[in-house]
Write an enzyme that holds these catalytic residues in place. Sequence first.
Site, mmCIF file in Angstrom:
data_model
loop_
_atom_site.group_PDB
_atom_site.id
_atom_site.type_symbol
_atom_site.label_atom_id
_atom_site.label_comp_id
_atom_site.label_asym_id
_atom_site.label_seq_id
_atom_site.Cartn_x
_atom_site.Cartn_y
_atom_site.Cartn_z
ATOM 1 N N HIS A 1 -20.757 7.350 14.134
ATOM 2 C CA HIS A 1 -19.900 7.869 13.835
ATOM 3 C C HIS A 1 -20.216 9.228 13.279
ATOM 4 C CE1 HIS A 1 -16.082 9.600 12.561
ATOM 5 N NE2 HIS A 1 -16.148 10.642 11.750
ATOM 6 N N ASP B 1 -4.247 4.324 7.917
ATOM 7 C CA ASP B 1 -5.034 5.320 7.906
ATOM 8 C C ASP B 1 -4.327 6.114 9.120
ATOM 9 O OD1 ASP B 1 -7.533 6.698 8.048
ATOM 10 O OD2 ASP B 1 -7.617 6.852 10.102
ATOM 11 N N ARG C 1 -0.813 13.543 5.915
ATOM 12 C CA ARG C 1 -1.799 14.601 5.498
ATOM 13 C C ARG C 1 -1.760 15.528 6.188
ATOM 14 N NH1 ARG C 1 -7.545 11.356 5.910
ATOM 15 N NH2 ARG C 1 -7.990 13.904 4.811
ATOM 16 N N SER D 1 -10.716 7.718 5.083
ATOM 17 C CA SER D 1 -10.660 7.477 6.755
ATOM 18 C C SER D 1 -11.223 6.957 8.476
ATOM 19 C CB SER D 1 -9.579 8.760 6.897
ATOM 20 O OG SER D 1 -9.376 8.685 8.575
ATOM 21 N N LYS E 1 -12.629 2.519 9.774
ATOM 22 C CA LYS E 1 -12.261 2.651 11.005
ATOM 23 C C LYS E 1 -13.566 1.817 11.730
ATOM 24 C CE LYS E 1 -10.932 6.722 12.574
ATOM 25 N NZ LYS E 1 -10.073 7.282 11.228
#
Length: 457
Positions: free
Chosen positions: A83, A162, A169, A184, A188
């Site tokens: 990621h 999320d 947010r 968050s 995932k």
Amino acid sequence: MRAYDIIAKKRDGGELTAEEIRFFIHSFAKGDAVTEDQAAAWAMAVFLQGMTAAETAALTEAMVTSGETIDLSPIPGVKVDKHSTGGVGDTTTLILAPLVAAMGIPMAKMSGRGLGHTGGTLDKLESIPGLSIDMSREDFLAQVRSIGVAVAGQTADLVPADKKLYALRDVTATVESIPLIASSVMSKKLAAGADAILLDVKVGCGAFMKNIDDARELARAMVAIGQRLGRRTAALLTAMEQPLGNAVGNALEVAEAAAILANRDDCGFGPLSTDLREVTVELAARLAWMAGKADTVEAGLDLAEQTLLSGAALDRFRRFVEAQGGDSRVVDEPERLLPQAAIRRPLFAAQAGIVTALDAMAVGRAAALLGAGRTRKADPVDPAVGVVLHRRIGDAVEAGDKLAEIFANDDRWQGAAQALGDAYTIGRGDRHEREGWAKPPLILGEVYPDGEWPVQK
């Protein structure tokens, strides 16, 4: 158990239990016992008071279990995922996924669309004619078993808490919270089922994290979550002061990725970024080590280089494109078969000197002005438009040298040209000063569960 009491406890600096966090998050996701107003108040309390490592891990687990998860156990071997916290010209996934698969490491990747200055991985892939990122769960797993790699869009059932919490947010000034960001991202990744997760945390003007201290704090938080929840997790801190790749724009980035996989010197539109290649190989090396394919990161570097130079990664990319319905000829002829912009406008240097700065965010804004990105999720993306850089930080230039080129489909190229011109800073210097200019470092640090070590070469 009441939402009011949980909000008040966190507001007053108390540490929430895993049960309290699970109740709050699951109730919010279902829309029954926690309202949006209460969730917004709780997010602000977290923003102001922070969370312990145990709380952050519990929050992540609660978000993971708010929806479906993907079981990758039918796929043999150690499944890996990567990621990136996002940047400009960050095309690593398109090179890394087939490279890692060619190294014998399965990568089953769920990706998202871009929101901001450029498109996301899915937008880039969809610039390939015919390629689809919509896959059933069965087809997704079967493709990874067959060729070692698949990239698909995230389903609505994956981590629904999320999605709801992030939307709040975004409008309540609570985005910049390390525990909320970390949970968050990791929720995932964990829901997607990988055994080992490598985080590429970008640092600099073109990244979400502008300085090394904040980036390191985020990396440590995410690595701690992975460790607590039983996944092998590590993070690499990488520079994002200038775009990582030379191409910024969806089809242009695919062309650069294909050319790097093919070990070419250019992508048909312009020169290739050695920085993009270097960071991708560094990521591949760590995934090889984390998956047990290499005893050390250094051995992983050797394996990644050999695999890339052999052409095996290019062949795997070709098979990946074909498996997902794309025209595999794009891999060998990207400059001919990818979407083409109608207008090309060069940007020239006004003076001789050294490129001392290249503002990544300004380049991203230039690409966004052309239509390469979106400001709202529903906005269309033009796959053909973008920017190709010809000079980077540390390069010596003469007056009249081409700094970059704009690819456009309408008169928005004029605004993009202004933004792109503002991105470059050229400092004057004699020939000796230009030759002695040091290239800024790309790898800024590493974070592992038991501590942090410098990069060893």
